[in-house]
Design an enzyme around this catalytic site. Structure first.
Site, PDB file in Angstrom:
ATOM      1  N   GLY A   1       8.906 -22.522 -74.815  1.00  0.00           N
ATOM      2  CA  GLY A   1       9.414 -23.013 -73.533  1.00  0.00           C
ATOM      3  C   GLY A   1      10.754 -23.684 -73.759  1.00  0.00           C
TER       4      GLY A   1
ATOM      5  N   GLY B   1      11.098 -28.492 -73.369  1.00  0.00           N
ATOM      6  CA  GLY B   1      11.171 -27.717 -74.608  1.00  0.00           C
ATOM      7  C   GLY B   1      12.473 -27.970 -75.354  1.00  0.00           C
TER       8      GLY B   1
ATOM      9  CG  PHE C   1      13.215 -40.223 -55.286  1.00  0.00           C
ATOM     10  CD1 PHE C   1      14.409 -39.929 -54.652  1.00  0.00           C
ATOM     11  CD2 PHE C   1      12.593 -39.214 -56.020  1.00  0.00           C
ATOM     12  CE1 PHE C   1      14.978 -38.664 -54.736  1.00  0.00           C
ATOM     13  CE2 PHE C   1      13.148 -37.941 -56.110  1.00  0.00           C
ATOM     14  CZ  PHE C   1      14.343 -37.662 -55.463  1.00  0.00           C
TER      15      PHE C   1
ATOM     16  CD  GLN D   1       3.851 -34.486 -56.045  1.00  0.00           C
ATOM     17  OE1 GLN D   1       4.870 -34.094 -56.584  1.00  0.00           O
ATOM     18  NE2 GLN D   1       3.465 -35.741 -56.068  1.00  0.00           N
TER      19      GLN D   1
ATOM     20  CG  HIS E   1       8.023 -31.882 -52.249  1.00  0.00           C
ATOM     21  ND1 HIS E   1       8.721 -32.128 -51.086  1.00  0.00           N
ATOM     22  CD2 HIS E   1       8.692 -32.533 -53.236  1.00  0.00           C
ATOM     23  CE1 HIS E   1       9.768 -32.891 -51.364  1.00  0.00           C
ATOM     24  NE2 HIS E   1       9.772 -33.149 -52.661  1.00  0.00           N
TER      25      HIS E   1
ATOM     26  CG  LEU F   1      12.022 -29.385 -53.150  1.00  0.00           C
ATOM     27  CD1 LEU F   1      10.587 -29.837 -52.995  1.00  0.00           C
ATOM     28  CD2 LEU F   1      12.620 -29.985 -54.392  1.00  0.00           C
TER      29      LEU F   1
ATOM     30  CD  GLU G   1      10.238 -38.293 -52.858  1.00  0.00           C
ATOM     31  OE1 GLU G   1       9.378 -37.404 -52.991  1.00  0.00           O
ATOM     32  OE2 GLU G   1      10.126 -39.410 -53.365  1.00  0.00           O
TER      33      GLU G   1
ATOM     34  NE  ARG H   1       7.769 -36.068 -54.310  1.00  0.00           N
ATOM     35  CZ  ARG H   1       8.418 -35.433 -55.272  1.00  0.00           C
ATOM     36  NH1 ARG H   1       7.767 -34.658 -56.116  1.00  0.00           N
ATOM     37  NH2 ARG H   1       9.714 -35.566 -55.398  1.00  0.00           N
TER      38      ARG H   1
ATOM     39  CG  HIS I   1       6.715 -29.953 -55.734  1.00  0.00           C
ATOM     40  ND1 HIS I   1       7.858 -29.188 -55.786  1.00  0.00           N
ATOM     41  CD2 HIS I   1       7.058 -31.174 -56.240  1.00  0.00           C
ATOM     42  CE1 HIS I   1       8.851 -29.910 -56.295  1.00  0.00           C
ATOM     43  NE2 HIS I   1       8.390 -31.110 -56.593  1.00  0.00           N
TER      44      HIS I   1
ATOM     45  NE  ARG J   1       6.158 -34.566 -60.117  1.00  0.00           N
ATOM     46  CZ  ARG J   1       7.403 -34.428 -59.639  1.00  0.00           C
ATOM     47  NH1 ARG J   1       8.336 -35.304 -59.942  1.00  0.00           N
ATOM     48  NH2 ARG J   1       7.706 -33.414 -58.841  1.00  0.00           N
TER      49      ARG J   1
ATOM     50  CG  LEU K   1      13.809 -33.703 -63.445  1.00  0.00           C
ATOM     51  CD1 LEU K   1      15.134 -33.903 -62.712  1.00  0.00           C
ATOM     52  CD2 LEU K   1      13.867 -32.424 -64.271  1.00  0.00           C
TER      53      LEU K   1
HETATM   54  C1  LIG Z   1      12.263 -27.068 -56.692  1.00  0.00           C
HETATM   55  C2  LIG Z   1      11.850 -28.210 -57.569  1.00  0.00           C
HETATM   56  C3  LIG Z   1      12.567 -29.389 -57.546  1.00  0.00           C
HETATM   57  C4  LIG Z   1      12.199 -30.453 -58.374  1.00  0.00           C
HETATM   58  N1  LIG Z   1      12.925 -31.610 -58.341  1.00  0.00           N
HETATM   59  C5  LIG Z   1      12.590 -32.620 -59.166  1.00  0.00           C
HETATM   60  C6  LIG Z   1      13.357 -33.818 -59.203  1.00  0.00           C
HETATM   61  O1  LIG Z   1      14.352 -33.961 -58.498  1.00  0.00           O
HETATM   62  N2  LIG Z   1      12.960 -34.794 -60.040  1.00  0.00           N
HETATM   63  C7  LIG Z   1      11.879 -34.687 -60.853  1.00  0.00           C
HETATM   64  O2  LIG Z   1      11.568 -35.606 -61.593  1.00  0.00           O
HETATM   65  N3  LIG Z   1      11.136 -33.545 -60.849  1.00  0.00           N
HETATM   66  C8  LIG Z   1      11.473 -32.519 -60.043  1.00  0.00           C
HETATM   67  N4  LIG Z   1      10.727 -31.374 -60.041  1.00  0.00           N
HETATM   68  C9  LIG Z   1       9.702 -31.191 -61.070  1.00  0.00           C
HETATM   69  C10 LIG Z   1      10.380 -30.874 -62.405  1.00  0.00           C
HETATM   70  O3  LIG Z   1      11.579 -30.197 -62.181  1.00  0.00           O
HETATM   71  C11 LIG Z   1       9.520 -30.021 -63.318  1.00  0.00           C
HETATM   72  O4  LIG Z   1       8.238 -30.572 -63.430  1.00  0.00           O
HETATM   73  C12 LIG Z   1      10.130 -29.935 -64.704  1.00  0.00           C
HETATM   74  O5  LIG Z   1      11.484 -29.546 -64.648  1.00  0.00           O
HETATM   75  C13 LIG Z   1       9.356 -28.977 -65.597  1.00  0.00           C
HETATM   76  O6  LIG Z   1      10.062 -28.853 -66.803  1.00  0.00           O
HETATM   77  P1  LIG Z   1       9.388 -28.142 -68.052  1.00  0.00           P
HETATM   78  O7  LIG Z   1      10.388 -28.193 -69.138  1.00  0.00           O
HETATM   79  O8  LIG Z   1       8.053 -28.717 -68.298  1.00  0.00           O
HETATM   80  O9  LIG Z   1       9.149 -26.643 -67.564  1.00  0.00           O
HETATM   81  P2  LIG Z   1      10.178 -25.508 -67.066  1.00  0.00           P
HETATM   82  O10 LIG Z   1      11.529 -26.025 -66.780  1.00  0.00           O
HETATM   83  O11 LIG Z   1       9.465 -24.754 -65.997  1.00  0.00           O
HETATM   84  O12 LIG Z   1      10.330 -24.587 -68.327  1.00  0.00           O
HETATM   85  C14 LIG Z   1       9.289 -23.758 -68.774  1.00  0.00           C
HETATM   86  C15 LIG Z   1       9.815 -22.929 -69.922  1.00  0.00           C
HETATM   87  O13 LIG Z   1       8.726 -22.240 -70.516  1.00  0.00           O
HETATM   88  C16 LIG Z   1       9.070 -20.885 -70.696  1.00  0.00           C
HETATM   89  N5  LIG Z   1       7.824 -20.117 -70.649  1.00  0.00           N
HETATM   90  C17 LIG Z   1       6.851 -20.149 -69.716  1.00  0.00           C
HETATM   91  N6  LIG Z   1       5.854 -19.303 -70.057  1.00  0.00           N
HETATM   92  C18 LIG Z   1       6.217 -18.735 -71.219  1.00  0.00           C
HETATM   93  C19 LIG Z   1       5.625 -17.769 -72.071  1.00  0.00           C
HETATM   94  N7  LIG Z   1       4.454 -17.184 -71.794  1.00  0.00           N
HETATM   95  N8  LIG Z   1       6.290 -17.393 -73.194  1.00  0.00           N
HETATM   96  C20 LIG Z   1       7.503 -17.934 -73.507  1.00  0.00           C
HETATM   97  N9  LIG Z   1       8.101 -18.851 -72.732  1.00  0.00           N
HETATM   98  C21 LIG Z   1       7.465 -19.243 -71.611  1.00  0.00           C
HETATM   99  C22 LIG Z   1      10.043 -20.568 -69.577  1.00  0.00           C
HETATM  100  O14 LIG Z   1      10.856 -19.470 -69.928  1.00  0.00           O
HETATM  101  C23 LIG Z   1      10.838 -21.872 -69.518  1.00  0.00           C
HETATM  102  O15 LIG Z   1      11.858 -21.837 -70.492  1.00  0.00           O
HETATM  103  C24 LIG Z   1      11.077 -30.320 -59.210  1.00  0.00           C
HETATM  104  C25 LIG Z   1      10.350 -29.136 -59.214  1.00  0.00           C
HETATM  105  C26 LIG Z   1      10.717 -28.095 -58.388  1.00  0.00           C
HETATM  106  C27 LIG Z   1       9.884 -26.869 -58.387  1.00  0.00           C
END
Ligand SMILES: Cc1cc2nc3c(=O)[nH]c(=O)nc-3n(C[C@H](O)[C@H](O)[C@H](O)COP(=O)(O)OP(=O)(O)OC[C@H]3O[C@@H](n4cnc5c(N)ncnc54)[C@H](O)[C@@H]3O)c2cc1C
Length: 561
Positions: free
Chosen positions: A11, A16, A116, A229, A231, A241, A244, A275, A339, A374, A380
């Site tokens: 990831g 990641g 927020f 959650q 949203h 989205l 917020e 939320r 969300h 959350r 983030l």
């Molecule tokens: C539209 C939106 C707006 C948001 N805004 C906010 C905000 O303003 N503030 C806040 O705190 N949170 C926000 N959130 C929540 C937050 O953005 C996410 O929870 C967070 O970014 C998730 O990050 P992550 O690194 O865990 O996963 P992701 O960023 O989803 O990354 C997942 C990674 O895993 C990889 N992957 C997945 N499956 C596989 C596989 N089988 N094999 C290899 N690679 C794989 C993908 O390629 C990707 O690189 C928002 C969420 C959304 C949907």
């Protein structure tokens, strides 16, 4: 075996990449694996901001941030994890800034912070309304600066477990085809969330819970899966989205009569209640016939064009492109949409799971900072703080291990056989109809409000879909970018995880955070359910247990906003 490393991070979103940077800086040979190019990860869609108690807009402290998070979690968050989180968040923000994150600023040059939901002080640091995009690109620069190798467009689908330890992952090479085995002394899963279990979601097509499913199949428990959650402000009809941050900057929610209805549900916090509270209030208005086309209205007009253009340009563009509404002149139709998964792979505060050598961070994990609900801006921050911690711990373990990781030929052969079984099937059902039925029925039966009979019905529906999935057919038999194949594998993950969520939801006979049962168990039951649900996969289905919530100093109280 294709290659081996000390640490493999699966990831390449915010969690990641932050983990990989830390593991590299700790001296480990680390590589990233991602089914998408890193900057296409879903973190890039995050809009509103990231929480840390910097105190730039009003008096604040990590302690206040911790209390807001505990209260927001409806007292299900683990308080020791939350205290670590809020204490370390400010340092992590300054680190990001020094790496080059162009956060918005106050006139005197400090990092600006916006209010927020359910935050006692304005503590959300932001880069206009493209915060995730900025974070993701800066982290990618840091990954490139360190020349951390990335197995890009590698689809991981199986953990390698040998001698009771995680020793790598098996992947499908999307670009060239073929099974590729990667060995490692430790593995960090950072594969993001599961929003695609629902038809109406803010999550990208790739948010299919692959990492949770891999862990579950390897015997690792998932925690609090019933808490999804919704949203409050997702665009009608697309589900995209609207941050917020719009309410943080002063936006109102109106019903069809033009009433600012949140005054009836949360007289103090109004639109900035947590939320779960705002989503339930909206849904109540819509169900009572006071909505507009199954939505309510988000009104920004009184903010004025200048503020909208400076602080919320992305939201304006989304509203204009996908709803045909310019928020400078008209209110935006919004409704609750799936969300964020509060549940995930159970980890300790270093990201370690029950399986030695396996770590998890970001949305795929459940530390648990968010408990039953959350707070906006905390996710983030979690990806950064716990990504860093998991990367550090995974590197330490790997560097203290002198063995040479390898993946046995038998493990590779098993993985190849599993793929061949899917691609070799000549007749059967294509995955998309099953996926559509899953998304639609989950939205109907396991959404903002939950009824016992609907959850029981959904359990049967998902069991039926899982049965049909056994006969799923992949029509594309090619090797190169075979999305038919990967979507079939993703569907298997979604179905198993839905079964886990429903099991947890049926058994939790109370209303807490995002799990609302107003018709049979309308209140929180701390006597019976101040505990985490923990699910493992046994005999082909979810098996439920419970674990205590780790408390430090905050006794559960009634939540009022
Ligand atoms: C539209 C939106 C707006 C948001 N805004 C906010 C905000 O303003 N503030 C806040 O705190 N949170 C926000 N959130 C929540 C937050 O953005 C996410 O929870 C967070 O970014 C998730 O990050 P992550 O690194 O865990 O996963 P992701 O960023 O989803 O990354 C997942 C990674 O895993 C990889 N992957 C997945 N499956 C596989 C596989 N089988 N094999 C290899 N690679 C794989 C993908 O390629 C990707 O690189 C928002 C969420 C959304 C949907």
């Amino acid at each position: 075996m294709e290659a081996r490393h000390d640490v493999l991070v699966v990831g390449a979103g915010c969690a990641g990449m932050r983990a990989a940077i830390e593991a590299h800086d700790a001296g480990a040979d680390v590589a990233l694996v991602s089914k998408l190019h890193p900057t296409r990860s879903h973190s890039g869609a995050a809009e509103g901001g990231i929480n840390a108690a910097l105190g730039n807009a009003a008096e604040d402290s990590p302690e206040k941030h911790a209390f807001d998070t505990v209260k927001g979690s409806d007292y299900l968050g683990d308080q020791d994890a939350i205290e670590v989180f809020t204490a370390e968040a400010p340092g992590d923000i300054y680190q990001l800034e020094h790496w080059g994150c162009v956060f918005s600023r106050t006139p005197d040059g400090k990092l600006a912070q916006r209010p927020f939901g359910a935050a006692g002080s304005p503590r959300t640091v932001f880069a206009a309304d493209i915060t995730g995009h900025v974070l993701l690109h800066v982290l990618y620069e840091q990954v490139m600066r360190r020349s951390i190798p990335t197995y890009e467009e590698y689809f991981a689908y199986e953990l390698v477990v040998d001698g009771g330890r995680c020793r790598g992952v098996v992947c499908w090479d999307l670009m060239r085809g073929g099974v590729k085995a990667l060995g490692a002394k430790t593995v960090v899963l950072a594969t993001g969330g599961i929003g695609r279990i629902y038809r109406a979601t803010t999550n990208a097509w790739a948010c299919t819970g692959d990492g949770m499913s891999m862990a579950l199949r390897a015997g690792v428990p998932l925690k609090d899966m019933e808490f999804m959650q919704f949203h409050p402000t997702t665009l009608y009809p697309s589900g995209i989205l609207i941050t917020e941050g719009c309410r943080g900057e002063g936006g109102y929610l109106l019903n069809k009569d033009g009433e600012r209805f949140m005054a009836r549900y949360a007289p103090n916090a109004l639109e900035l209640a947590s939320r779960d509270v705002v989503s339930r209030s909206e849904q109540t208005e819509i169900d009572a016939g006071r909505g507009v086309n199954g939505s309510v209205l988000l009104d920004l007009r009184h903010l004025g064009a200048e503020k909208i253009l400076e602080r919320l340009p992305g939201s304006r563009e989304l509203a204009m492109t996908y709803a045909g509404v310019d928020p400078i002149y008209d209110p935006i139709p919004v409704r609750p949409g799936a969300h964020y998964s509060m549940g995930g792979i159970e980890t300790d505060n270093q990201g370690a799971t029950e399986l030695p050598g396996l770590y998890a961070a970001g949305e795929v994990a459940c530390v648990s900072v968010h408990g039953a609900n959350r707070l906006g801006g905390n996710s983030l921050m979690e990806t950064i703080t716990f990504g860093r911690r998991a990367g550090q711990a995974a590197a330490e373990q790997a560097l203290s291990d002198s063995s040479v990781p390898s993946v046995s030929d038998a493990a590779v052969a098993d993985a190849e056989r599993a793929i061949a079984e899917l691609t070799g099937r000549a007749n059967g059902e294509r995955p998309h109809a099953i996926r559509d039925e899953l998304g639609t029925s989950m939205l109907e039966n396991f959404g903002v409000f939950r009824r016992e009979e609907q959850m029981l019905a959904e359990r049967d529906i998902v069991a039926g879909l899982r049965e049909r999935y056994r006969n799923v057919v992949v029509e594309d038999k090619g090797d190169v970018f075979n999305n038919d194949l990967t979507q079939a594998i993703e569907l298997g993950a979604l179905l198993d995880l839905a079964a886990c969520m429903i099991e947890g939801g049926i058994a939790r006979k109370e209303s807490r955070g995002a799990h609302a049962r107003p018709y049979d168990y309308p209140t929180r039951d701390d006597e019976g359910f101040l505990k985490h649900s923990v699910v493992t996969w046994e005999d082909g289905g979810p098996k439920l247990g419970y674990k205590p919530v780790r408390m430090t100093k905050w006794e559960p109280q009634e939540r009022k906003y």
